[in-house]
Structure formats: C-alpha cells, structure tokens
Design a protein around this motif. Structure first.
Motif, PDB file in Angstrom:
ATOM      1  N   VAL A 185       0.861  -1.230   0.042  1.00 39.05           N
ATOM      2  CA  VAL A 185      -0.022   0.079   0.147  1.00 39.05           C
ATOM      3  C   VAL A 185       0.894   1.447   0.014  1.00 39.05           C
ATOM      4  O   VAL A 185       0.697   2.013  -0.573  1.00 39.05           O
ATOM      5  N   LYS A 186       1.843   1.090   0.697  1.00 47.51           N
ATOM      6  CA  LYS A 186       2.905   2.402   0.839  1.00 47.51           C
ATOM      7  C   LYS A 186       3.609   2.587  -0.681  1.00 47.51           C
ATOM      8  O   LYS A 186       3.592   3.823  -0.932  1.00 47.51           O
ATOM      9  N   LYS A 187       4.044   1.573  -1.171  1.00 45.11           N
ATOM     10  CA  LYS A 187       4.552   1.734  -2.660  1.00 45.11           C
ATOM     11  C   LYS A 187       3.483   2.345  -3.577  1.00 45.11           C
ATOM     12  O   LYS A 187       3.597   3.184  -4.478  1.00 45.11           O
ATOM     13  N   LEU A 188       2.340   1.723  -3.487  1.00 45.69           N
ATOM     14  CA  LEU A 188       1.004   2.176  -4.400  1.00 45.69           C
ATOM     15  C   LEU A 188       0.861   3.946  -4.199  1.00 45.69           C
ATOM     16  O   LEU A 188       0.471   4.414  -5.077  1.00 45.69           O
ATOM     17  N   VAL A 189       0.966   4.230  -2.780  1.00 46.48           N
ATOM     18  CA  VAL A 189       0.532   5.471  -2.468  1.00 46.48           C
ATOM     19  C   VAL A 189       1.670   6.244  -2.957  1.00 46.48           C
ATOM     20  O   VAL A 189       1.516   7.400  -3.692  1.00 46.48           O
ATOM     21  N   TYR A 190       3.012   5.970  -2.794  1.00 44.67           N
ATOM     22  CA  TYR A 190       4.179   6.868  -3.577  1.00 44.67           C
ATOM     23  C   TYR A 190       4.074   6.820  -4.950  1.00 44.67           C
ATOM     24  O   TYR A 190       3.976   7.832  -5.483  1.00 44.67           O
ATOM     25  N   LEU A 191       3.669   5.983  -5.682  1.00 45.83           N
ATOM     26  CA  LEU A 191       3.347   5.961  -7.139  1.00 45.83           C
ATOM     27  C   LEU A 191       2.216   6.704  -7.509  1.00 45.83           C
ATOM     28  O   LEU A 191       2.334   7.506  -8.510  1.00 45.83           O
ATOM     29  N   ALA A 192       1.177   6.721  -6.690  1.00 44.93           N
ATOM     30  CA  ALA A 192      -0.010   7.805  -7.148  1.00 44.93           C
ATOM     31  C   ALA A 192       0.255   9.064  -6.841  1.00 44.93           C
ATOM     32  O   ALA A 192       0.124   9.827  -7.917  1.00 44.93           O
ATOM     33  N   VAL A 193       1.080   9.237  -5.745  1.00 36.85           N
ATOM     34  CA  VAL A 193       1.434  10.886  -5.508  1.00 36.85           C
ATOM     35  C   VAL A 193       2.462  11.337  -6.558  1.00 36.85           C
ATOM     36  O   VAL A 193       2.395  12.302  -6.992  1.00 36.85           O
ATOM     37  N   LEU A 194       3.286  10.413  -6.868  1.00 38.77           N
ATOM     38  CA  LEU A 194       4.557  10.603  -7.898  1.00 38.77           C
ATOM     39  C   LEU A 194       4.094  11.028  -9.405  1.00 38.77           C
ATOM     40  O   LEU A 194       4.359  11.748 -10.024  1.00 38.77           O
ATOM     41  N   THR A 195       2.865  10.046  -9.881  1.00 38.86           N
ATOM     42  CA  THR A 195       2.362  10.124 -11.105  1.00 38.86           C
ATOM     43  C   THR A 195       1.460  11.554 -10.832  1.00 38.86           C
ATOM     44  O   THR A 195       1.811  12.083 -12.215  1.00 38.86           O
TER      45      THR A 195
END
Length: 92
Positions: free
Chosen positions: A8-18
C-alpha cells in the motif's frame, strides 16, 4: 514476501509521484529561462527510482512521455514525422 502495508505504501508513492509528474510537466511549459523551458518533471522520476525501484521509475517516465505527447509540447515534430516523434518521446 512483502506485507500489505509495504504494498500500500508503494502504491501511494506511485500515485502521488504520478500526479506530481503530470502537474510538473504541464507547469513546465510556462517556466522559461531565456529561450529554454525548465523541466522539473525529472524530480518525481528520480524519487520513484529511489523509493520504489526501477519499474516504478519506468512507469513515471512513461506517464511523463505520454503527457508530453498529449499536451502539445511535441506538436511541431508530430507534424513533420508522427511515427518517429512518438518513438523518440516514448524511448527517451
């Protein structure tokens, strides 16, 4: 195996960085230093590589290339040779 929390942490990082790369790519059209545009969209790509790994950085880079094609930043080159322009932008 990774825990759900790490995923979930990696998914949130990806969403914010996208989201950040899309905003910075569009905002970069208006930031000029003389005759040059300053590209701040490389910052989220580097952060994605450092925080999430190379596949995440490739995803963010692909989103950045797609935004370049859609936003009209490559419109001059698209008029000359569309296939080569799409290839170069996506391969960059």
């Amino acid at each position: 195996m990774k825990s759900n929390r790490a995923k979930v942490k990696k998914l949130v990082y990806l969403a914010v960085l996208t989201a950040a790369v899309v905003i910075l790519q569009f905002a970069g059209q208006f930031i000029h230093l003389g005759a040059f545009n300053i590209s701040l969209s490389l910052i989220p790509i580097v952060l994605a590589a450092a925080l999430c790994g190379p596949f995440a950085a490739a995803w963010i880079g692909g989103v950045s290339a797609f935004v370049i094609l859609v936003s009209g930043q490559a419109a001059l080159f698209l008029a000359i040779d569309p296939a080569a322009t799409v290839f170069i932008v996506l391969a960059k």
